[in-house]
Write an enzyme that holds these catalytic residues in place. Structure first.
Site, PDB file in Angstrom:
ATOM      1  N   GLU A  63       1.155  -1.275   0.259  1.00 45.89           N
ATOM      2  CA  GLU A  63       0.108   0.251  -0.294  1.00 45.89           C
ATOM      3  C   GLU A  63       0.836   1.377  -0.090  1.00 45.89           C
ATOM      4  OE1 GLU A  63      -3.350  -0.564   2.280  1.00 45.89           O
ATOM      5  OE2 GLU A  63      -3.440   1.928   3.189  1.00 45.89           O
ATOM      6  N   LYS A 239      -7.207  -1.744  10.850  1.00 46.90           N
ATOM      7  CA  LYS A 239      -6.530  -1.587  10.065  1.00 46.90           C
ATOM      8  C   LYS A 239      -5.295  -1.396  10.158  1.00 46.90           C
ATOM      9  CE  LYS A 239      -5.950  -2.057   5.296  1.00 46.90           C
ATOM     10  NZ  LYS A 239      -4.884  -1.420   4.747  1.00 46.90           N
ATOM     11  N   ASP A 255       4.172 -14.538  11.757  1.00 47.91           N
ATOM     12  CA  ASP A 255       3.535 -15.317  11.674  1.00 47.91           C
ATOM     13  C   ASP A 255       1.776 -13.957  11.816  1.00 47.91           C
ATOM     14  OD1 ASP A 255       0.636 -16.333  11.108  1.00 47.91           O
ATOM     15  OD2 ASP A 255       1.595 -18.599  12.493  1.00 47.91           O
ATOM     16  N   HIS A 353      -2.357   9.705  -1.229  1.00 45.63           N
ATOM     17  CA  HIS A 353      -2.816   8.604  -2.473  1.00 45.63           C
ATOM     18  C   HIS A 353      -2.929   8.954  -3.539  1.00 45.63           C
ATOM     19  CE1 HIS A 353      -3.331   4.854   0.212  1.00 45.63           C
ATOM     20  NE2 HIS A 353      -4.388   5.745   0.625  1.00 45.63           N
TER      21      HIS A 353
HETATM   22  C1  MEV Z   1      -5.922   2.401   5.231  1.00 45.90           C
HETATM   23  O1  MEV Z   1      -5.106   1.517   4.425  1.00 45.90           O
HETATM   24  C2  MEV Z   1      -6.041   2.926   6.634  1.00 45.90           C
HETATM   25  C3  MEV Z   1      -6.487   3.930   6.713  1.00 45.90           C
HETATM   26  O2  MEV Z   1      -8.352   3.492   6.181  1.00 45.90           O
HETATM   27  C4  MEV Z   1      -6.699   3.671   8.928  1.00 45.90           C
HETATM   28  C5  MEV Z   1      -8.183   4.226   8.830  1.00 45.90           C
HETATM   29  O3  MEV Z   1      -8.792   5.068   8.940  1.00 45.90           O
HETATM   30  O4  MEV Z   1      -7.457   4.889  10.688  1.00 45.90           O
HETATM   31  C6  MEV Z   1      -5.721   5.008   6.994  1.00 45.90           C
END
Ligand code: MEV
Length: 397
Positions: A63, A239, A255, A353
């Site tokens: 990413e 995430k 792992d 991005h």
């Molecule tokens: C993207 O990979 C991760 C985010 O969505 C995390 C978040 O929203 O805090 C930017």
């Protein structure tokens, strides 16, 4: 980096020339029905100061923005001393499921705990010699739809290993004695990936002015409150934490599935799935972030032994214990969460991005290295970022 990490010429060549580090023959020995290998970008996050030591942190991730965002967060955290991280000793938990145990099973197991530990420790001379290995036996009863079950747990100091294999071997080795003592039948004998005896806690203070001022600090805290109180947001928030955690875990051959499963269980420990990080302000109005994780990682054994790049990444990190690696990984998770919240609470994610996306498109259109910047600049300026436009602009150069 070569000098910082003292890399040899051979190690540099492996980084530059091997497309991902392992050969087909390696892959064929690692998994069944191998048909190839699969590589991902490896980058270095900079500026990290963790427990007063400087680190260059290798990250494997597909990413865009994650590595830059981590480096930027670490740069801001440095102003107030960097990341302060503590980690438990590396205790793994092995579970033995016992069916139809008799009523004196728990007391019999307690009485025989020395014997159980001796059998467990016969499975690893290395750990025993280091004064590590199985240390405690405990019992829990659980009620299930199929009746009551006894769960016997071994607590094992696995030192600098992740410890899955040795834990599983110990559980299997003690199971005949457990059956004898309980008059029951053992079924599963396996490590628990919920590694709550390997907790890591990271904290960092982010200077108010560098964060962007009081309003942005407040907005980041509001963004955190959203994740602390809404499961749909909490999963995305976590995430983002995992973007940092797993990128370093992948680079060092950990792992990652075990790490994620444990982190998600921990996020739900109150009965409600919540944000893994917490954000608040200190007395001067600086932003303070913390991240606590159960984290099971190793610097010996596992794929580190076979994957040359995982070995080189561990060398670049310069960690000398599994605990130190756990501290670095947790700091990377906190850094990543900071940057994601800061971007989301200010200009949003897409601006950063889109520039990286434009670079990928320019390259996909066939632009040479020296042509890419100009094509990206034009596409961003025109707000027209597409493969077709990249091709048109390339034709015009
Ligand atoms: C993207 O990979 C991760 C985010 O969505 C995390 C978040 O929203 O805090 C930017």
């Amino acid at each position: 980096m070569k000098n910082f990490a003292n890399l040899s010429q051979e190690e540099l060549e492996i980084l530059e020339n091997s497309s991902g580090g392992i050969t087909f023959d390696n892959a064929d020995k690692m998994v069944e029905n191998a048909i190839g290998t699969f590589s991902l970008p490896l980058g270095i996050a900079t500026n990290f100061k963790i427990n007063d030591k400087d680190y260059l942190i290798p990250m494997v991730i597909e990413e865009p923005s994650v590595i830059a965002a981590s480096s930027k967060a670490a740069k801001i955290a440095r102003i107030k001393g960097g990341f302060a991280v503590t980690a438990d000793e590396s205790y793994s938990i092995g579970q033995i499921q016992v069916l139809n145990a008799n009523s004196s099973a728990i007391s019999k197991i307690k009485e025989s705990s020395k014997e159980i530990l001796k059998i467990a420790n016969s499975q690893s001379n290395t750990l025993s010699k280091m004064g590590k290995g199985a240390k405690e036996v405990s019992c829990r009863e659980i009620q299930t739809d199929s009746g009551q079950m006894l769960i016997v747990e071994l607590l094992i100091d696995v030192g600098d290993a992740m410890g899955a294999n040795v834990t599983n071997s110990m559980c299997e080795a003690v199971s005949p004695l457990i059956e004898k003592l309980t008059q029951g039948k053992t079924l599963l004998r396996i490590l628990s990936n919920y590694s709550t005896r390997r907790m890591v806690s990271a904290r960092a203070v982010f200077d108010k002015e560098e964060v962007g001022g009081e309003e942005i600090v407040n907005n980041i805290i509001l963004a955190y409150q959203f994740a602390a109180n809404d499961v749909y947001r909490a999963v995305t928030h976590n995430k983002g934490v995992m973007n940092g955690v797993i990128a370093v875990a992948n680079a060092t051959g950990q792992d990652s599935r075990a790490i994620e499963a444990a982190a998600n269980a921990y996020a739900a420990r109150s009965g409600k799935y919540r944000s893994l990080t917490e954000w608040s302000k200190d007395q001067e109005g600086n932003l303070v972030g913390t991240l606590e994780l159960p984290l099971s990682v190793g610097i010996v054994g596992g794929i580190i032994n076979v994957h040359p790049i995982a070995k080189i990444c561990t060398k670049i990190l310069g960690v000398s214990s599994a605990k130190e690696l756990a501290c670095v990984i947790t700091a990377a998770g906190l850094a990543q969460n900071f940057s994601a919240l800061r971007a989301l609470a200010t200009e949003g994610l897409q601006k950063g991005h889109m520039k990286l996306h434009a670079q990928n498109l320019a390259s996909a259109a066939g632009a040479k290295k020296e042509q890419i910047d100009e094509i990206v600049r034009k596409m961003v300026q025109e707000n027209n970022i597409s493969l077709n436009r990249a091709k048109e602009l390339l034709d015009q150069t």
